[in-house]
Design a protein around this motif. Structure first.
Motif, PDB file in Angstrom:
ATOM      1  N   ARG A  80       0.835  -1.195   0.000  1.00  0.00           N
ATOM      2  CA  ARG A  80       0.000   0.000   0.000  1.00  0.00           C
ATOM      3  C   ARG A  80       0.882   1.263   0.000  1.00  0.00           C
ATOM      4  NH1 ARG A  80      -5.212  -0.885   3.614  1.00  0.00           N
ATOM      5  NH2 ARG A  80      -5.847   0.824   2.219  1.00  0.00           N
ATOM      6  N   PRO A  81       0.267   2.434  -0.219  1.00  0.00           N
ATOM      7  CA  PRO A  81       1.078   3.647  -0.410  1.00  0.00           C
ATOM      8  C   PRO A  81       2.073   3.950   0.713  1.00  0.00           C
ATOM      9  CG  PRO A  81      -1.144   4.061  -1.175  1.00  0.00           C
ATOM     10  CD  PRO A  81      -1.167   2.687  -0.542  1.00  0.00           C
ATOM     11  N   THR A 126       4.909   1.761   0.091  1.00  0.00           N
ATOM     12  CA  THR A 126       5.487   1.979  -1.240  1.00  0.00           C
ATOM     13  C   THR A 126       6.360   3.232  -1.281  1.00  0.00           C
ATOM     14  OG1 THR A 126       3.586   0.879  -2.258  1.00  0.00           O
ATOM     15  CG2 THR A 126       4.937   2.254  -3.699  1.00  0.00           C
ATOM     16  N   ILE A 127       5.878   4.294  -0.642  1.00  0.00           N
ATOM     17  CA  ILE A 127       6.647   5.547  -0.658  1.00  0.00           C
ATOM     18  C   ILE A 127       8.018   5.340  -0.004  1.00  0.00           C
ATOM     19  CG2 ILE A 127       6.728   7.930   0.202  1.00  0.00           C
ATOM     20  CD1 ILE A 127       3.614   7.933  -0.101  1.00  0.00           C
ATOM     21  N   ILE A 168       9.618   2.491   0.397  1.00  0.00           N
ATOM     22  CA  ILE A 168      10.387   1.536  -0.408  1.00  0.00           C
ATOM     23  C   ILE A 168      11.024   2.245  -1.606  1.00  0.00           C
ATOM     24  CG2 ILE A 168      10.117  -0.441  -1.987  1.00  0.00           C
ATOM     25  CD1 ILE A 168       8.182  -1.637   0.120  1.00  0.00           C
ATOM     26  N   LEU A 211      -1.451   8.556  -5.094  1.00  0.00           N
ATOM     27  CA  LEU A 211      -0.494   7.881  -4.231  1.00  0.00           C
ATOM     28  C   LEU A 211      -0.001   6.619  -4.942  1.00  0.00           C
ATOM     29  CD1 LEU A 211      -2.300   8.136  -0.770  1.00  0.00           C
ATOM     30  CD2 LEU A 211      -0.201   9.321  -1.436  1.00  0.00           C
ATOM     31  N   PRO A 212       1.288   6.280  -4.731  1.00  0.00           N
ATOM     32  CA  PRO A 212       1.832   5.091  -5.400  1.00  0.00           C
ATOM     33  C   PRO A 212       1.517   3.815  -4.630  1.00  0.00           C
ATOM     34  CG  PRO A 212       3.544   6.128  -4.113  1.00  0.00           C
ATOM     35  CD  PRO A 212       2.312   6.987  -3.936  1.00  0.00           C
ATOM     36  N   LEU A 213       1.396   2.728  -5.313  1.00  0.00           N
ATOM     37  CA  LEU A 213       1.324   1.421  -4.671  1.00  0.00           C
ATOM     38  C   LEU A 213       1.994   0.397  -5.569  1.00  0.00           C
ATOM     39  CD1 LEU A 213      -1.033   0.143  -6.466  1.00  0.00           C
ATOM     40  CD2 LEU A 213      -2.565   0.841  -4.678  1.00  0.00           C
ATOM     41  N   ILE A 214       2.154  -0.803  -5.045  1.00  0.00           N
ATOM     42  CA  ILE A 214       2.791  -1.866  -5.821  1.00  0.00           C
ATOM     43  C   ILE A 214       1.891  -3.097  -5.775  1.00  0.00           C
ATOM     44  CG2 ILE A 214       4.803  -3.381  -6.045  1.00  0.00           C
ATOM     45  CD1 ILE A 214       6.480  -1.181  -4.654  1.00  0.00           C
ATOM     46  N   TRP A 219     -11.023  -1.381   0.088  1.00  0.00           N
ATOM     47  CA  TRP A 219     -10.454  -0.150   0.630  1.00  0.00           C
ATOM     48  C   TRP A 219     -11.427   1.024   0.663  1.00  0.00           C
ATOM     49  CZ3 TRP A 219      -5.559  -0.702  -2.931  1.00  0.00           C
ATOM     50  CH2 TRP A 219      -4.750  -1.723  -2.436  1.00  0.00           C
ATOM     51  N   ARG A 279      -4.799   6.337  -7.269  1.00  0.00           N
ATOM     52  CA  ARG A 279      -3.595   5.532  -7.041  1.00  0.00           C
ATOM     53  C   ARG A 279      -2.886   5.282  -8.364  1.00  0.00           C
ATOM     54  NH1 ARG A 279      -5.000   6.859  -2.838  1.00  0.00           N
ATOM     55  NH2 ARG A 279      -5.446   5.688  -0.946  1.00  0.00           N
TER      56      ARG A 279
END
Lengths: 491, 491
Positions: A47-48, A51-52, A54, B71-74, B132, B143
């Motif tokens: 999740r964000p 992730t940020i 990382i 926002l970033p996620l993976i 979510w 995202r």
């Protein structure tokens, strides 16, 4: 599950010391780091908030690799089966862990050759190296890629610690001589100390792994074990001396100064960033939640208004003013939700935000600002006109303070043992055992198996830094000791 | 293949205008951007010179997305077949392009469920979104992830332009209302203009794609076509209005202010960074090699010594002095190899380094420095003590100069046509045809097929920006026109 008292619903309800596993699961969920509900076994969503951090860890690592003369590249993530099969030991080690892409299209048409989802990229890269490296002028040849890898992992998975897909950097280097390759291994270890200890605040120590625990295809493996406290270790980055084991089957040759063709000496190095992130949150976190190094925190400073009836406007304005002043320098959040300050404190402590700024009407009158540091809870009353300087100071010192607090004294965790019984007791008491051993070559594998069976712990190998201890005999078989090894439980 | 005269071996031997395809292949090889010798069809290796620029492009794009509240996620890169099958149109569109992971381990054990290597992540993500997103407070929910995707591509592949694995960003957003979703589509288009035109110097124009050419599962697709010159276009980022087409099967709901549960309105946006990189090098490059925007160049300034017998020391020292002064501000290379200055000029022009600094003994005497800009070949004689200022100026203006030179006047490429014959001629002459059309709904598909067959060109759709032209009838069927469309050849 041990419940703590008086914890609000938003906070962590389990004590880390009492039940690490439950604590870790809670922190993953409540700080919204990963979601394990993705419906493929061993695959999780980052999740964000995770992730940020990382991404910032990647950036720091990549900058260091660039500085040390590595260049980045991007490889395909599939490896044809025929490449994959070229180095026998490597195949033996990795084949059980490979996911195979074998079909494509709506009819599920069979591919002419199966493609491995890379579990690691030696067999993809080194064929290319045979095209790219021609002469001694091309050496040293240092490349890395930031990517994910897939392993059909049999062991229990845990978000970030171990999964069937994880995110790492892999550096692959070629040299003219074995000496240079050994120097590279040393450089890799130095980089690891710098990143893990100085930037991520995780104490590590490097071991030369026994032959039965080395990277498949390597001559030697040097692996960092993170000291997670209570004697349990976690393997983090490892660097491998490959010798010519891969350069020969993959034909990675160069023409030397004397005109002769020679096979390169190779090394590879693989910091698993997602795993290091897991180690970091596990190691640094406490019963209130995450603790993060200053540079890695998605939000570094949170501003919280203390509202008292009739003074709302003045407080909100002051918060906005501070926010505006800081937002171009730090990652700042002004938490203006309608909620009690207490709940906000809990939430942002849980998330590991390094610094909290509280703004109340009385502080405004006194022209001061209240700050609280997450890692030690230290509260400070700062003159308004000294805030900039104070924050600059905190931003510079925070991670270092954290590091000093958390870097364990390795020696104090060790118990020197001469007998199996005392070793067993030491392991049970959460110590790392230091003892004599017959050898770390394959011939000693039986002794290692006995340790695993009787002590429930593993031979981590020989210390790479200076060894202080010497033993006459092997702890297990009693034959003359050729080396000093360390034994520990591991994650 | 048209050979140019007097090109050194290291340089490009084919003229871009005469034979684009051969020119592109040469530049890929000689500038060391990609290697097509990786032995899996449609998969190529991105070499360092390309990788460094691609990483910088990612960074710029991510910064902009962050700024716009994403926002970033993976996400995991595999999607279970059962997820993938949930939206019918999506399956129909993407199933032919899916690589399936169906086996694992050394025995090739069959997985209980096949896993798709993501061709795009809607069906992976939106199941998570259903966990979510709970209330209107969670919206808008924006995202993105930076990742690679895989497509079992049937068309001819070409490095960066089209491959079976490519690297993109995908943004996936949820809103309470359709209006907000439409606003997001507009924001995506603005971001695209900003990135593609201002940062990467590629002229684009947005079209609403006909229904037969939209993203599988979307309500509408808005795609940027890059104007590659001579009437040929290349599809670059597209943004899609998904409506509730995915939120319903994936159960992405929120509780609205009135307490009612409603399905979200969704959009998605997918800039393919590796493809944009391909477009950039293809569009900006010339017969000397690459031309790169200043910020994206792996090396921004190269320093080349002009050695004359007896003056070597003084020149080398001056070069070192300049290098030392610049290296913390720019990415600088001091090329001190033993080779003629001419060969060095060719090499760094080929690589697209924006500025060359030449240092010769006579310049040193005159206390001046000679600089040459790559994109226009402009030579300047700069007073030594004004070098800092000059470089600052170049670094600020270079990309903008490049952009001004390369942004085509879209209108000048268009030919307004009322008849099929003139349209055919216009396409053959490398123009983009503007004409009346019966509709861009499915019912007009036959007219589009006729265009493809007779003109060898494609309906790109309706212009999203202001439309100047109006037509009475459809170019093909002669029925009353409901819209104005553009027809072009495409890569």
């Amino acid at each position: 599950m041990v419940k703590k008292n008086k914890t609000p619903i938003t906070g962590i309800t389990v004590s880390k010391d009492e039940d690490f596993s439950a604590w870790y699961t809670e922190i993953i969920n409540k700080a919204e780091l990963a979601d394990i509900r993705y419906n493929v076994k061993g695959f999780v969503v980052y999740r964000p908030w995770a992730t940020i951090s990382i991404k910032k860890m990647y950036q720091k690592y990549e900058e260091l690799l660039d500085k040390k003369g590595h260049l980045p590249l991007i490889m395909p993530s599939v490896i044809p089966e025929s490449n994959f099969m070229l180095e026998a030991d490597h195949v033996k080690g990795f084949a059980p862990e490979v996911f195979w892409v074998s079909e494509a299209g709506s009819e599920g048409e069979r591919l002419s050759e199966r493609l491995a989802l890379r579990p690691t990229s030696e067999t993809a890269l080194y064929k290319m190296y045979s095209y790219w490296i021609r002469s001694y002028n091309d050496l040293p040849f240092k490349r890395y890629q930031s990517c994910q890898v897939w392993r059909y992992e049999g062991k229990m998975t845990r978000p970030f610690f171990r999964g069937r897909e994880f995110h790492w950097i892999e550096a692959h280097n070629c040299f003219a001589t074995e000496e240079e390759a050994i120097e590279q291994v040393k450089e890799d270890m130095e980089m690891t100390y710098k990143m893990l200890q100085d930037e991520f605040c995780i104490p590590i120590i490097f071991f030369e792994r026994p032959q039965w625990d080395k990277f498949s295809g390597a001559v030697n493996t040097y692996a960092a074990d993170a000291l997670m406290g209570s004697g349990k270790v976690l393997q983090l980055p490892s660097t491998h001396l490959l010798g010519q084991n891969f350069s020969k089957p993959f034909n990675v040759k160069f023409t030397d100064k004397d005109g002769e063709e020679r096979f390169c000496y190779q090394t590879c190095y693989g910091p698993a960033i997602s795993r290091i992130y897991g180690a970091m949150i596990a190691y640094l976190g406490d019963d209130k939640g995450l603790i993060l190094p200053f540079d890695l925190a998605p939000i570094q400073i949170v501003i919280i208004p203390i509202l008292i009836k009739g003074k709302e406007e003045i407080v909100m304005n002051k918060c906005r003013e501070i926010y505006k002043k800081l937002k171009d320098i730090y990652r700042v959040k002004f938490d203006d939700l309608e909620e009690s300050p207490g709940s906000k404190y809990y939430r942002w402590e849980l998330k590991g935000v390094p610094l909290r700024i509280e703004v109340g009407p009385r502080d405004i009158e006194k022209k001061q600002i209240v700050t609280v540091k997450r890692h030690d809870g230290e509260k400070a009353f700062i003159k308004e006109n000294e805030l900039d300087k104070y924050l600059e100071d905190v931003s510079k010192k925070y991670t270092n303070e954290l590091k000093k607090k958390t870097l364990l004294d390795f020696e104090s965790q060790i118990e020197v043992c001469y007998e199996q019984d005392s070793a067993k007791e030491a392991i049970e008491n959460g110590k790392i055992v230091c003892c004599g051993f017959c050898s770390i070559d394959m011939e000693a594998y039986q002794c290692a198996e006995k340790i695993e069976k009787d002590l429930g712990a593993f031979v981590r190998g020989k210390r790479v830094d200076h060894e202080k201890h010497e033993f006459a005999t092997c702890l297990i078989c009693g034959k003359p000791a050729t080396c000093t090894i360390y034994i520990a439980k591991s994650y």
